[in-house]
Design an enzyme around this catalytic site. Structure first.
Site, PDB file in Angstrom:
ATOM      1  N   ASP A 114       0.836  -1.195   0.000  1.00 35.51           N
ATOM      2  CA  ASP A 114       0.000   0.000   0.000  1.00 35.51           C
ATOM      3  C   ASP A 114       0.878   1.255   0.000  1.00 35.51           C
ATOM      4  O   ASP A 114       2.034   1.219   0.428  1.00 35.51           O
ATOM      5  CB  ASP A 114      -0.903   0.037   1.244  1.00 35.51           C
ATOM      6  CG  ASP A 114      -1.903  -1.098   1.249  1.00 35.51           C
ATOM      7  OD1 ASP A 114      -2.177  -1.663   0.172  1.00 35.51           O
ATOM      8  OD2 ASP A 114      -2.394  -1.421   2.352  1.00 35.51           O
TER       9      ASP A 114
HETATM   10  N1  URA Z   1      -1.329  -5.853   3.928  1.00 28.81           N
HETATM   11  C1  URA Z   1      -1.819  -4.582   3.932  1.00 28.81           C
HETATM   12  O1  URA Z   1      -2.862  -4.320   4.513  1.00 28.81           O
HETATM   13  N2  URA Z   1      -1.115  -3.651   3.259  1.00 28.81           N
HETATM   14  C2  URA Z   1       0.046  -3.894   2.632  1.00 28.81           C
HETATM   15  O2  URA Z   1       0.643  -2.991   2.066  1.00 28.81           O
HETATM   16  C3  URA Z   1       0.548  -5.210   2.643  1.00 28.81           C
HETATM   17  C4  URA Z   1      -0.162  -6.171   3.306  1.00 28.81           C
END
Ligand code: URA
Length: 265
Positions: A114
């Site tokens: 993310d």
């Molecule tokens: N899980 C999440 O919620 N975000 C990420 O970036 C990776 C795994």
């Protein structure tokens, strides 16, 4: 291949066992043993002499049938900073924008973090590796450190271990949830997943009563985020790291090669 002394002036000659170790085929001792057992070929012929001198630029070297050579694919690890998008192109800043322009061609990130997630991201030109690391069948572990607010259900680790069902009904595979101390007033949890669903860590933590405030990926399979790699920096995987990676996902997808390089943001 040159087996005797001399080498007719070829400057790039290197011992077979040293080269195969460099390519990640095992430790030096394992490689010597493997070569003696006939698992290496030079120019189509089995070579049982670990000390044989070979030219990686000109000789065709195979180990367990797979060609080993330089300069086909590139493999980098990056410490992704928060605030950049895990994509090849976007109107916002991407992880590729952190690399010099001349280095970007053909590279893509393996999986997605993310925008607000930090940590270990592999970038490569090797689609096979990417597929193998992402395939749920391979069960490659991804380890995260989450800074969590709120109070988790007392049986949260057991719920993770049993395979949690998210609020929208999505079933998750069994995962590990382990306390990892505290930082800046947040409880730290170490979370190990073997799959990669959308916002998975955040949604799993929410399902047991917490809220992820900070998230950092600290390992992918056998690779850990090295302490010296600052956010925004990347470097080539070493031969040894590539060896560990490919041993984990199975040698059928082992690359023919790797290239080394070093980058900053
Ligand atoms: N899980 C999440 O919620 N975000 C990420 O970036 C990776 C795994």
């Amino acid at each position: 291949m040159i087996s005797g002394p001399g080498g007719k002036g070829r400057s790039t000659l290197i011992r077979l066992d040293k080269l195969l170790t460099h390519f990640g085929c095992g430790t030096r001792r394992q490689v010597i043993d493997a070569v003696r057992r006939g698992r290496a070929q030079v120019n189509g012929k089995v070579c049982c002499d670990p000390a044989a001198k070979v030219d990686p630029e000109q000789d065709e070297i195979r180990f367990d049938g797979t060609v080993q050579s330089y300069q086909k694919h590139r493999y980098l690890m990056m410490n992704k900073p928060a605030g950049v998008i895990t994509a090849v192109s976007d109107r916002r800043e991407t992880v590729l924008d952190l690399l010099p322009e001349s280095e970007r061609r053909g590279l893509f990130p393996v999986g997605r973090l993310d925008r607000d997630t930090e940590g270990l991201l592999i970038l490569t030109t090797d689609g096979q590796l990417c597929h193998a690391l992402m395939s749920p069948r391979r069960h490659v572990e991804k380890v995260y450190l989450a800074g969590v607010s709120g109070t988790l259900a007392p049986d949260a680790p057991e719920l993770f271990a049993a395979g949690l069902t998210l609020r929208d009904g999505t079933a998750c595979r069994p995962a590990l949830l382990e306390p990892a101390g505290e930082r800046d007033g947040l409880a730290l949890w170490r979370i190990t997943l073997r799959e990669g669903k959308y916002h998975q860590v955040k949604r799993m933590v929410a399902a047991v009563g917490g809220h992820v405030e900070t998230l950092r990926r600290v390992a992918v399979g056998p690779l850990e985020l090295p302490p010296g790699l600052e956010p925004g920096c990347s470097r080539a995987l070493t031969g040894e790291e590539l060896g560990r990676l490919f041993r984990q996902i199975g040698t059928e997808n082992a690359p023919d090669s790797h290239e080394t390089a070093r980058k900053g943001p």
